[in-house]
Design an enzyme around this catalytic site. Sequence first.
Site, PDB file in Angstrom:
ATOM      1  N   TYR A   1       2.891   0.088   8.491  1.00 45.68           N
ATOM      2  CA  TYR A   1       2.446   1.317   7.296  1.00 45.68           C
ATOM      3  C   TYR A   1       1.793   2.494   8.122  1.00 45.68           C
ATOM      4  O   TYR A   1       2.753   3.273   7.857  1.00 45.68           O
ATOM      5  CB  TYR A   1       1.154   0.321   6.592  1.00 45.68           C
ATOM      6  CG  TYR A   1       0.708   1.503   5.662  1.00 45.68           C
ATOM      7  CD1 TYR A   1      -0.115   2.654   5.878  1.00 45.68           C
ATOM      8  CD2 TYR A   1       1.058   1.471   4.233  1.00 45.68           C
ATOM      9  CE1 TYR A   1      -0.530   3.589   4.946  1.00 45.68           C
ATOM     10  CE2 TYR A   1       0.597   2.181   3.374  1.00 45.68           C
ATOM     11  CZ  TYR A   1      -0.054   3.373   3.418  1.00 45.68           C
ATOM     12  OH  TYR A   1      -0.502   4.104   2.824  1.00 45.68           O
TER      13      TYR A   1
ATOM     14  N   ASN B   1      -5.338  -7.235   7.264  1.00 46.55           N
ATOM     15  CA  ASN B   1      -5.609  -6.232   6.558  1.00 46.55           C
ATOM     16  C   ASN B   1      -6.193  -4.855   7.396  1.00 46.55           C
ATOM     17  O   ASN B   1      -6.359  -5.247   8.528  1.00 46.55           O
ATOM     18  CB  ASN B   1      -6.344  -6.538   5.121  1.00 46.55           C
ATOM     19  CG  ASN B   1      -6.234  -5.656   3.951  1.00 46.55           C
ATOM     20  OD1 ASN B   1      -5.904  -4.386   4.078  1.00 46.55           O
ATOM     21  ND2 ASN B   1      -6.091  -6.420   2.911  1.00 46.55           N
ATOM     22  N   THR B   2      -6.772  -3.900   6.567  1.00 47.77           N
ATOM     23  CA  THR B   2      -7.515  -3.014   7.353  1.00 47.77           C
ATOM     24  C   THR B   2      -8.906  -3.530   7.915  1.00 47.77           C
ATOM     25  O   THR B   2      -9.396  -4.448   7.227  1.00 47.77           O
ATOM     26  CB  THR B   2      -7.703  -1.829   6.520  1.00 47.77           C
ATOM     27  OG1 THR B   2      -8.347  -2.005   5.149  1.00 47.77           O
ATOM     28  CG2 THR B   2      -6.374  -1.181   6.078  1.00 47.77           C
TER      29      THR B   2
ATOM     30  N   ASN C   1      -8.726   4.668   4.307  1.00 43.41           N
ATOM     31  CA  ASN C   1      -8.358   4.487   3.024  1.00 43.41           C
ATOM     32  C   ASN C   1      -9.342   3.886   2.139  1.00 43.41           C
ATOM     33  O   ASN C   1      -9.914   2.865   2.691  1.00 43.41           O
ATOM     34  CB  ASN C   1      -7.040   4.242   2.862  1.00 43.41           C
ATOM     35  CG  ASN C   1      -6.814   2.808   2.302  1.00 43.41           C
ATOM     36  OD1 ASN C   1      -7.053   2.421   1.575  1.00 43.41           O
ATOM     37  ND2 ASN C   1      -6.486   1.789   3.375  1.00 43.41           N
TER      38      ASN C   1
ATOM     39  N   SER D   1      -9.179  -6.656   0.955  1.00 43.30           N
ATOM     40  CA  SER D   1      -9.191  -5.283   0.833  1.00 43.30           C
ATOM     41  C   SER D   1     -10.689  -4.906   0.635  1.00 43.30           C
ATOM     42  O   SER D   1     -11.511  -5.630   0.163  1.00 43.30           O
ATOM     43  CB  SER D   1      -8.514  -4.417  -0.288  1.00 43.30           C
ATOM     44  OG  SER D   1      -8.848  -3.125  -0.748  1.00 43.30           O
TER      45      SER D   1
ATOM     46  N   GLY E   1       0.531  -1.262  -0.066  1.00 37.79           N
ATOM     47  CA  GLY E   1      -0.074  -0.026   0.015  1.00 37.79           C
ATOM     48  C   GLY E   1       0.745   1.423   0.002  1.00 37.79           C
ATOM     49  O   GLY E   1       0.373   2.315  -0.368  1.00 37.79           O
TER      50      GLY E   1
ATOM     51  N   ASN F   1     -11.919  -2.264  -0.328  1.00 40.46           N
ATOM     52  CA  ASN F   1     -12.208  -0.897  -1.355  1.00 40.46           C
ATOM     53  C   ASN F   1     -12.196  -1.510  -2.605  1.00 40.46           C
ATOM     54  O   ASN F   1     -12.440  -0.634  -3.328  1.00 40.46           O
ATOM     55  CB  ASN F   1     -10.973  -0.141  -0.938  1.00 40.46           C
ATOM     56  CG  ASN F   1     -10.684   0.341   0.274  1.00 40.46           C
ATOM     57  OD1 ASN F   1     -11.681   0.818   0.953  1.00 40.46           O
ATOM     58  ND2 ASN F   1      -9.418   0.205   0.976  1.00 40.46           N
ATOM     59  N   THR F   2     -12.422  -2.927  -2.947  1.00 41.30           N
ATOM     60  CA  THR F   2     -12.787  -3.141  -4.356  1.00 41.30           C
ATOM     61  C   THR F   2     -14.131  -3.948  -4.319  1.00 41.30           C
ATOM     62  O   THR F   2     -14.214  -4.670  -3.451  1.00 41.30           O
ATOM     63  CB  THR F   2     -11.563  -4.198  -4.835  1.00 41.30           C
ATOM     64  OG1 THR F   2     -10.439  -3.334  -5.228  1.00 41.30           O
ATOM     65  CG2 THR F   2     -12.126  -4.656  -6.324  1.00 41.30           C
TER      66      THR F   2
ATOM     67  N   PHE G   1      -6.907  -0.224  -5.223  1.00 43.33           N
ATOM     68  CA  PHE G   1      -5.915  -0.834  -5.888  1.00 43.33           C
ATOM     69  C   PHE G   1      -5.539   0.097  -7.070  1.00 43.33           C
ATOM     70  O   PHE G   1      -5.214  -0.510  -8.152  1.00 43.33           O
ATOM     71  CB  PHE G   1      -6.405  -2.275  -6.425  1.00 43.33           C
ATOM     72  CG  PHE G   1      -6.384  -3.143  -5.335  1.00 43.33           C
ATOM     73  CD1 PHE G   1      -6.280  -2.914  -4.189  1.00 43.33           C
ATOM     74  CD2 PHE G   1      -7.164  -4.364  -5.861  1.00 43.33           C
ATOM     75  CE1 PHE G   1      -6.616  -3.952  -3.204  1.00 43.33           C
ATOM     76  CE2 PHE G   1      -7.210  -5.499  -5.057  1.00 43.33           C
ATOM     77  CZ  PHE G   1      -6.804  -5.287  -3.555  1.00 43.33           C
TER      78      PHE G   1
ATOM     79  N   LYS H   1      -3.307 -12.676   2.522  1.00 44.80           N
ATOM     80  CA  LYS H   1      -3.735 -11.735   3.274  1.00 44.80           C
ATOM     81  C   LYS H   1      -5.142 -11.755   3.754  1.00 44.80           C
ATOM     82  O   LYS H   1      -6.199 -11.610   2.831  1.00 44.80           O
ATOM     83  CB  LYS H   1      -3.315 -10.441   2.814  1.00 44.80           C
ATOM     84  CG  LYS H   1      -3.278  -9.247   3.762  1.00 44.80           C
ATOM     85  CD  LYS H   1      -2.642  -7.967   3.270  1.00 44.80           C
ATOM     86  CE  LYS H   1      -2.408  -7.079   4.147  1.00 44.80           C
ATOM     87  NZ  LYS H   1      -1.812  -5.798   4.083  1.00 44.80           N
TER      88      LYS H   1
ATOM     89  N   ASN I   1       2.236  -8.320  -3.557  1.00 42.42           N
ATOM     90  CA  ASN I   1       0.926  -8.240  -3.120  1.00 42.42           C
ATOM     91  C   ASN I   1       0.137  -7.830  -4.501  1.00 42.42           C
ATOM     92  O   ASN I   1       0.184  -6.890  -5.115  1.00 42.42           O
ATOM     93  CB  ASN I   1       0.704  -7.385  -2.160  1.00 42.42           C
ATOM     94  CG  ASN I   1      -0.656  -7.429  -1.659  1.00 42.42           C
ATOM     95  OD1 ASN I   1      -1.649  -7.275  -2.264  1.00 42.42           O
ATOM     96  ND2 ASN I   1      -0.796  -7.630  -0.109  1.00 42.42           N
TER      97      ASN I   1
ATOM     98  N   ASN J   1      -4.131 -11.004  -2.190  1.00 43.82           N
ATOM     99  CA  ASN J   1      -5.187 -10.031  -1.549  1.00 43.82           C
ATOM    100  C   ASN J   1      -6.542 -10.206  -2.011  1.00 43.82           C
ATOM    101  O   ASN J   1      -6.882  -9.860  -3.130  1.00 43.82           O
ATOM    102  CB  ASN J   1      -4.571  -8.630  -1.809  1.00 43.82           C
ATOM    103  CG  ASN J   1      -5.403  -7.635  -0.785  1.00 43.82           C
ATOM    104  OD1 ASN J   1      -6.129  -7.894  -0.114  1.00 43.82           O
ATOM    105  ND2 ASN J   1      -4.882  -6.263  -0.874  1.00 43.82           N
TER     106      ASN J   1
END
Length: 344
Positions: A322, A247-248, A116, A180, A68, A182-183, A120, A218, A144, A177
Amino acid sequence: MYKALLKPLFFQLDAERAHHLVFDNLKRMARVPGGQALLRGLYDYQNPGLEREVFGLKFRNPVGLAAGFDKNAELTDELAALGFGFVEIGTVTPRPQPGNPQPRLFRLPQDEALVNRMGFNNAGAAAAAERLRHRRSDMIIGGNIGKNKDTPNEQAAQDYVACVEALHEVVDYFVVNVSSPNTPNLRQLQEREPLIQLLQQVQERNQALPKPRPLLLKIAPDLTDTQLDDILLIARETNLSGLVATNTTISREGLRTSPEHVASLGAGGLSGRPLRQRATEVIRYLHRHSDGALPIIGVGGIHSPQDAREKLAAGAVLVQLYTGFIYEGPAIVKRINQALLAAK
């Protein structure tokens, strides 16, 4: 110097703009004669007692940079000079994509956290591979990998395989991954059947290559114990080399920042101090229920040497930074390594 002078300046800027400014300045510093040597003198701390051998790879120290930060493998030599034992590039997708609309990266200073929803954003696997072919450092590099946003989940394996094919000669290990937030619909791939099918196809292609790379997964911190049990079964069934936890998170519990402000930022993954406890719990659960047989890279809320030791005591064999790197500055890598050596 970072916390007293640079951090206040960076934190006056939009978070993503500050990120690019840091990138540009590190590149400039490295181009100045003696610049990288100066960075190494300030921040690098190496000792044979810090070396770790994990999934067949020799890491010069156990402190890495999480995916990231250097999405496109632009700063691997500079980051090596800052003392990291390894850097995970990405998340990389087969084709370039811009990611989600800006603004998409936000600070929560009261919580020492970030939110965030980058999505990607990256220049694609071919571009990352080309940069890595010209790197000078021999530091361990992880790749990743993810799928493009417009690739249906049913065809996701093709994207991950394409990334493996593009990057296998220039990275030392891969991280799949699927965690996430965010996708759209990506986390659905963490369910048992889709995940088995995905990992089997990626592993089959990986093992067919001349030099198969360690393949890791992950995972999200939001999984239940039952889902974590499934992950361990899947890891054995697909012959994974390890896990990256975590992950987040999509959780917003326990934040000091006002709920109204947090809500105003919108969706995204939360990282930083609020994630520390849950990430450690997940690591401890996975370690205990695998009898320590599956190497775990611990990530989430590491802002101090004590946080790093906590992850290692829970069962991680390596750790990644991070958000702690953003809030604490580059000296945190040296402080962690010094503390780990002193504790031996």
